[in-house]
Design an enzyme around this catalytic site. Structure first.
Site, PDB file in Angstrom:
ATOM      1  CB  VAL A 157       1.286  -4.599  -4.696  1.00 55.92           C
ATOM      2  CG1 VAL A 157       2.471  -5.490  -4.167  1.00 55.92           C
ATOM      3  CG2 VAL A 157      -0.108  -5.202  -4.065  1.00 55.92           C
ATOM      4  CG  HIS A 167      -4.667   1.882  -6.783  1.00 56.15           C
ATOM      5  ND1 HIS A 167      -3.453   2.583  -7.269  1.00 56.15           N
ATOM      6  CD2 HIS A 167      -4.531   1.915  -5.511  1.00 56.15           C
ATOM      7  CE1 HIS A 167      -2.705   2.729  -6.217  1.00 56.15           C
ATOM      8  NE2 HIS A 167      -3.404   2.332  -5.055  1.00 56.15           N
ATOM      9  CG  ASN A 205      -4.313   3.550  -1.342  1.00 56.94           C
ATOM     10  OD1 ASN A 205      -4.009   3.348  -2.298  1.00 56.94           O
ATOM     11  ND2 ASN A 205      -3.613   3.627  -0.253  1.00 56.94           N
ATOM     12  CG  HIS A 230      -1.930  -3.257  -0.683  1.00 59.41           C
ATOM     13  ND1 HIS A 230      -2.543  -2.605   0.476  1.00 59.41           N
ATOM     14  CD2 HIS A 230      -0.810  -2.685  -0.922  1.00 59.41           C
ATOM     15  CE1 HIS A 230      -1.798  -1.287   0.533  1.00 59.41           C
ATOM     16  NE2 HIS A 230      -0.862  -1.499  -0.199  1.00 59.41           N
TER      17      HIS A 230
END
Ligand SMILES: [Fe+2]
Length: 494
Positions: free
Chosen positions: A358, A320, A235, A330
């Protein structure tokens, strides 16, 4: 029972049932939540004037050197670097002995702006037609500012080729990141599988975004110039920043980091596959469309069908966002990709799926949730021998700090979890076995905190089946021989 009242019988039954139930619960929740508590180093980025970001001496000296695999099978590398001050030839001189460069490869130069930041001149050169298992030396830049590095090509692709991969995610550029990087470099691994979130430059604003991409490139060069890092996006690479009119996703990343996506017939640098030694590695983008009919979906379907476990027994997927995660951070973010791809991961017996995102470590049992649909109510993951292991290694050590809050109780799918920084290594030995280690950064030391022998999903069952078949055949032959012996002794067979 004589002398036992009805109430006593009921009490006994209740105690026995509770015992059985508690045992069952304990067995189901067999996972371990590590008690290790990280003595937190500051999760702040290292200042730009620190030695780790040092700019090489000389006007326009090449910097931020990094290499990645350049083709499908490991006979090519892409060499990338930045000349900060002015355009320069995108030329690599290379050969098999230091200082003697028999060959030259030429590539492309590019640059871009991000808000008012102007990048240096970014060079990407494909060096192909290399020999397997060979050390190559290379030189970039010229005159006083030329710089020299080396890399080792992998052995030819084959089913029993040993190879060691390092696994790093969410690295950033803090003191914890430096510790991870230094520990990784002691590991002896030969290439990095990177799980997304590289520089965390998007935590900055305006021109500092580009500046922190540059500093990260210099920070990791100590490893990336010498061995390939297989890149993946997180991200923090999206960098959709309308407040400064920067709305093209992955802009900084795509200008700077190359992937050999065309070699695996992908239509985007964000998802691709490579084969290296005995592994087939599939890289997926958690932040690109992947539902049915999208290019990534269609590509993955075709790429999985291309996997040949007779040639590359180890099938490894990188993404990811973890599909199975029991951290508060998350939680459930991987559910949409699970709903789309999990069935294929089980069908194709993927060995292991590595994810980041994470900022902690977690490993699952072999489980799947593929029976679930919205109407049947079978909504819990169950043990599944054909399912991959899911491992989260999002603990490189970036400026956002650790994700220290795990969900309680530990869900049955979670085998081991610990909130600490570190990296992992996967040491493939042959077609059936690999050694896996997760190495925690324990202040100055690298400590293996989770280790096991990974059995290949395709070959272990095949070998077992063959052993059984062989054993069965032997016992049948043995019984026939025994029968013949007995019958000949007793004169039943002439
Ligand atoms: Fe992330």
């Amino acid at each position: 029972m004589p002398g036992v009242t009805k109430n006593q019988s009921l009490l006994f039954l209740l105690l026995f049932t509770s015992f059985v139930f508690l045992n069952f619960v304990n067995n189901v929740n067999g996972g371990i939540t590590s008690k290790y508590v990280r003595k937190e180093w500051p999760s702040v980025d290292i200042p730009l004037d620190n030695e780790v970001f040092k700019t090489p001496d000389g006007h326009n000296a090449p910097q931020q050197v990094h290499i990645t695999q350049g083709d499908y099978d490991g006979k090519a590398v892409i060499i990338s670097w930045v000349t900060p001050d002015e355009p320069a030839p995108s030329k690599v001189h290379y050969g098999t002995s230091a200082g003697h460069y028999k060959f030259t490869a030429e590539g492309k130069m590019t640059n871009y702006s991000f808000y008012e930041y102007k990048s240096g001149y970014i060079h990407h050169v494909l060096v192909d037609g290399l020999e397997y298992d060979t050390k190559y030396y290379y030189k970039i830049g010229s005159g006083d500012v030329a710089r020299e590095f080396w890399f080792q090509t992998p052995p030819s692709v084959g089913p029993d080729v040993p190879y060691t991969f390092g696994i790093i995610g969410d690295l950033g550029q803090t003191y914890n990141s430096l510790s991870t990087l230094e520990h990784y470099m002691q590991s002896g691994a030969q290439a990095v599988l990177f799980l997304g979130d590289l520089s965390y430059a998007d935590r900055y604003k305006y021109n500092d975004v580009g500046i922190r991409w540059d500093s990260w490139g210099r920070f990791v060069e100590r490893s990336t110039a010498y061995q390939p890092w297989m890149w993946n996006v997180g991200n923090h690479e999206v960098e959709y920043m309308p407040y400064m009119n920067e709305v093209v996703p992955f802009k900084n990343y795509l200008y700077r980091y190359s992937t050999p996506y065309l070699a695996s017939q992908s239509s985007s640098p964000l998802w691709y596959a490579v084969r290296r030694a005995s592994a087939h590695i599939i890289v997926l983008s958690s932040y690109s469309p992947y539902v049915k009919y999208t290019p990534q979906y269609i590509w993955l379907k075709e790429e999985l069908a291309r996997v040949d476990r007779e040639k590359t027994p180890w099938l490894i997927v990188l993404m990811h966002v973890p599909i199975y995660n029991s951290n508060e951070a998350h939680f459930m973010e991987g559910e949409s990709m699970r709903a789309v791809f999990e069935e294929w991961f089980v069908q194709y017996k993927v060995d292991v799926i590595f994810a980041g995102h994470v900022h902690a470590y977690e490993r699952s049992y072999r489980i799947s949730n593929i029976r679930y649909n919205v109407s049947n109510g079978e909504c819990y993951p169950v043990p599944d021998k054909s399912a991959p292991l899911y491992i989260t290694v999002g603990d490189g050590g970036n400026q956002e700090g650790l994700a220290g809050s795990f969900r309680d109780p530990q869900p049955p799918y979670s085998a081991f979890r610990e909130a600490a920084y570190g990296h992992a290594t996967l040491e493939i030995k042959n077609r059936t076995h690999a050694f896996y280690h997760w190495n925690r950064n324990d202040d100055g030391n690298k400590v293996a905190a989770d280790s096991f022998v990974l059995h290949n999903q395709y070959w272990s069952s095949k070998v077992n089946r063959r052993k059984l078949e062989k054993h069965h055949l032997r016992s049948v032959i043995g019984r026939i021989a025994e029968f013949e012996q007995v019958t000949s002794i007793s004169g039943l067979v002439a």
